[in-house]
Design a protein around this motif. Structure first.
Motif, PDB file in Angstrom:
ATOM      1  N   GLY A 292       3.966  -1.215  -7.643  1.00  0.00           N
ATOM      2  CA  GLY A 292       2.965  -2.263  -7.524  1.00  0.00           C
ATOM      3  C   GLY A 292       2.180  -2.199  -6.224  1.00  0.00           C
ATOM      4  N   LEU A 293       1.644  -1.015  -5.908  1.00  0.00           N
ATOM      5  CA  LEU A 293       0.950  -0.798  -4.645  1.00  0.00           C
ATOM      6  C   LEU A 293      -0.479  -0.326  -4.882  1.00  0.00           C
ATOM      7  N   LEU A 294      -1.306  -0.445  -3.871  1.00  0.00           N
ATOM      8  CA  LEU A 294      -2.645   0.113  -3.873  1.00  0.00           C
ATOM      9  C   LEU A 294      -2.648   1.422  -3.095  1.00  0.00           C
ATOM     10  N   VAL A 295      -3.381   2.407  -3.577  1.00  0.00           N
ATOM     11  CA  VAL A 295      -3.534   3.672  -2.848  1.00  0.00           C
ATOM     12  C   VAL A 295      -4.609   3.485  -1.781  1.00  0.00           C
ATOM     13  N   ALA A 296      -4.200   3.592  -0.531  1.00  0.00           N
ATOM     14  CA  ALA A 296      -5.136   3.421   0.587  1.00  0.00           C
ATOM     15  C   ALA A 296      -5.754   4.768   0.945  1.00  0.00           C
ATOM     16  N   GLY A 297      -7.083   4.817   0.953  1.00  0.00           N
ATOM     17  CA  GLY A 297      -7.788   6.039   1.311  1.00  0.00           C
ATOM     18  C   GLY A 297      -7.815   6.256   2.804  1.00  0.00           C
ATOM     19  N   THR A 298      -7.965   7.502   3.198  1.00  0.00           N
ATOM     20  CA  THR A 298      -7.935   7.845   4.626  1.00  0.00           C
ATOM     21  C   THR A 298      -9.229   8.505   5.089  1.00  0.00           C
TER      22      THR A 298
ATOM     23  N   PHE B 186       3.598   6.448  -7.529  1.00  0.00           N
ATOM     24  CA  PHE B 186       4.293   5.446  -6.707  1.00  0.00           C
ATOM     25  C   PHE B 186       3.568   4.103  -6.746  1.00  0.00           C
ATOM     26  N   ALA B 187       2.245   4.144  -6.772  1.00  0.00           N
ATOM     27  CA  ALA B 187       1.477   2.901  -6.860  1.00  0.00           C
ATOM     28  C   ALA B 187       1.825   2.151  -8.143  1.00  0.00           C
ATOM     29  N   GLY B 188       1.984   2.899  -9.232  1.00  0.00           N
ATOM     30  CA  GLY B 188       2.285   2.281 -10.515  1.00  0.00           C
ATOM     31  C   GLY B 188       3.670   1.686 -10.593  1.00  0.00           C
TER      32      GLY B 188
ATOM     33  N   LYS C 212       4.362  -4.417   2.084  1.00  0.00           N
ATOM     34  CA  LYS C 212       5.073  -3.147   1.911  1.00  0.00           C
ATOM     35  C   LYS C 212       4.120  -1.978   2.129  1.00  0.00           C
ATOM     36  N   VAL C 213       4.562  -1.006   2.908  1.00  0.00           N
ATOM     37  CA  VAL C 213       3.797   0.217   3.140  1.00  0.00           C
ATOM     38  C   VAL C 213       4.713   1.410   2.873  1.00  0.00           C
ATOM     39  N   LEU C 214       4.327   2.225   1.914  1.00  0.00           N
ATOM     40  CA  LEU C 214       5.084   3.431   1.593  1.00  0.00           C
ATOM     41  C   LEU C 214       4.300   4.650   2.052  1.00  0.00           C
ATOM     42  N   CYS C 215       4.863   5.381   2.988  1.00  0.00           N
ATOM     43  CA  CYS C 215       4.257   6.619   3.488  1.00  0.00           C
ATOM     44  C   CYS C 215       4.851   7.795   2.723  1.00  0.00           C
ATOM     45  N   VAL C 216       3.990   8.616   2.133  1.00  0.00           N
ATOM     46  CA  VAL C 216       4.461   9.717   1.290  1.00  0.00           C
ATOM     47  C   VAL C 216       4.033  11.053   1.881  1.00  0.00           C
ATOM     48  N   GLU C 217       5.002  11.912   2.116  1.00  0.00           N
ATOM     49  CA  GLU C 217       4.722  13.293   2.516  1.00  0.00           C
ATOM     50  C   GLU C 217       4.750  14.160   1.256  1.00  0.00           C
TER      51      GLU C 217
ATOM     52  N   PHE D 248       0.819  -1.205   0.000  1.00  0.00           N
ATOM     53  CA  PHE D 248       0.000   0.000   0.000  1.00  0.00           C
ATOM     54  C   PHE D 248       0.858   1.264   0.000  1.00  0.00           C
ATOM     55  N   VAL D 249       0.331   2.323  -0.592  1.00  0.00           N
ATOM     56  CA  VAL D 249       0.932   3.647  -0.511  1.00  0.00           C
ATOM     57  C   VAL D 249      -0.100   4.587   0.092  1.00  0.00           C
ATOM     58  N   ILE D 250       0.358   5.454   1.007  1.00  0.00           N
ATOM     59  CA  ILE D 250      -0.552   6.317   1.757  1.00  0.00           C
ATOM     60  C   ILE D 250       0.044   7.711   1.869  1.00  0.00           C
ATOM     61  N   GLY D 251      -0.769   8.709   1.630  1.00  0.00           N
ATOM     62  CA  GLY D 251      -0.343  10.082   1.855  1.00  0.00           C
ATOM     63  C   GLY D 251      -0.471  10.423   3.333  1.00  0.00           C
TER      64      GLY D 251
END
Length: 265
Positions: free
Chosen positions: A138-144, A133-135, A55-60, A32-35
């Motif tokens: 290979g991640l899903l964009v997780a909504g908040t 980044f998801a592309g 995998k978890v990618l945190c993006v600022e 997952f990728v999360i803002g």
């Protein structure tokens, strides 16, 4: 007005984590990728995702961001990385990109609409960045988004923070997100901060924009779902109920499927 019952935080936590893991595995993605905004919703969502072991990618993605919001986000990310080895982070400063966009579009004489359009443009630049980044990873964009925002008052940007692959906490009221945040040991600086979307580059809160607190709107949403009307309220409760109903009405375009003109053949 009616209030929510307390949730079984451990049960809810495990249910969401298992749901996230199963969904990602079925989608055959890496995680997952999360803002990360410095708010409780993104902090809780990223912690839930981290528990999957994927995998978890945190993006600022700062855009003329208030320093307090930035610092809260960094504090959360550092804490999360210490707790979970599957969490990584990156920062993409979108300030110059936003400034270039702002200089390229004409300025409207209606300053209120102009500033709101620019605020929504910030959210859409962030959505584009997350999907980059998801592309590539290979991640899903997780909504908040939480339930009050997503299905009550529509307090999010269409194709901005509303543009996601899945929504882990969208069936939780804001008060329930805070309950889960306590269970997940989200930093106090985030738990105690006034909620803000951070889209205007200042310190205005969500309550400043909405005209009511999340607790008030949550009660109004429950009252509306139970079939109550304006005649059931007086004073502040009536004022909040009217605010809720107005926002729910004007933001229906965010909550329903895109209308399609069906051709008669």
């Amino acid at each position: 007005m009616q209030k929510m019952n307390k949730i079984d935080v451990e049960k809810v936590n495990n249910q969401i984590v298992n749901w996230l893991k199963t969904y990602a595995e079925n989608a055959k993605v890496n995680g997952f990728v999360i803002g990360i905004s410095g708010g409780v919703d993104s902090a809780v969502t990223s912690t839930l995702c981290a528990q999957t072991g994927l995998k978890v990618l945190c993006v600022e993605m700062p855009i003329h961001q208030d320093a307090k919001q930035v610092n809260r986000g960094k504090e959360h990310i550092e804490q999360l990385k210490k707790r979970f080895s599957n969490v990584s982070n990156t920062e993409v400063d979108l300030t110059q990109t936003f400034d270039t966009f702002q200089s390229a579009v004409p300025k409207s004489d209606d300053l209120a609409k102009y500033n709101l359009a620019l605020a929504n443009s910030r959210a859409r630049l962030r959505m584009t960045t997350l999907y980059y980044f998801a592309g590539v990873e290979g991640l899903l964009v997780a909504g908040t988004g939480n339930k009050v925002e997503d299905f009550g008052v529509g307090f999010y940007t269409k194709y901005g923070d509303g543009g996601v692959d899945l929504s882990p906490i969208a069936d939780l009221m804001k008060s329930e997100v805070y309950e889960l945040g306590l269970y997940l040991k989200i930093p106090d600086s985030i738990q105690n901060a006034a909620p803000t979307d951070g889209l205007f580059g200042d310190d205005r809160t969500d309550e400043d924009q909405l005209g009511a607190s999340y607790d008030e709107l949550e009660e109004a949403m429950l009252a509306d779902e139970s079939g109550k009307s304006e005649s059931d309220f007086t004073g502040r409760a009536l004022e909040v109920f009217k605010i809720y109903k107005r926002l729910n009405r004007i933001n229906q375009h965010k909550m329903v499927e895109i209308p399609v003109c069906k051709i008669q053949r």
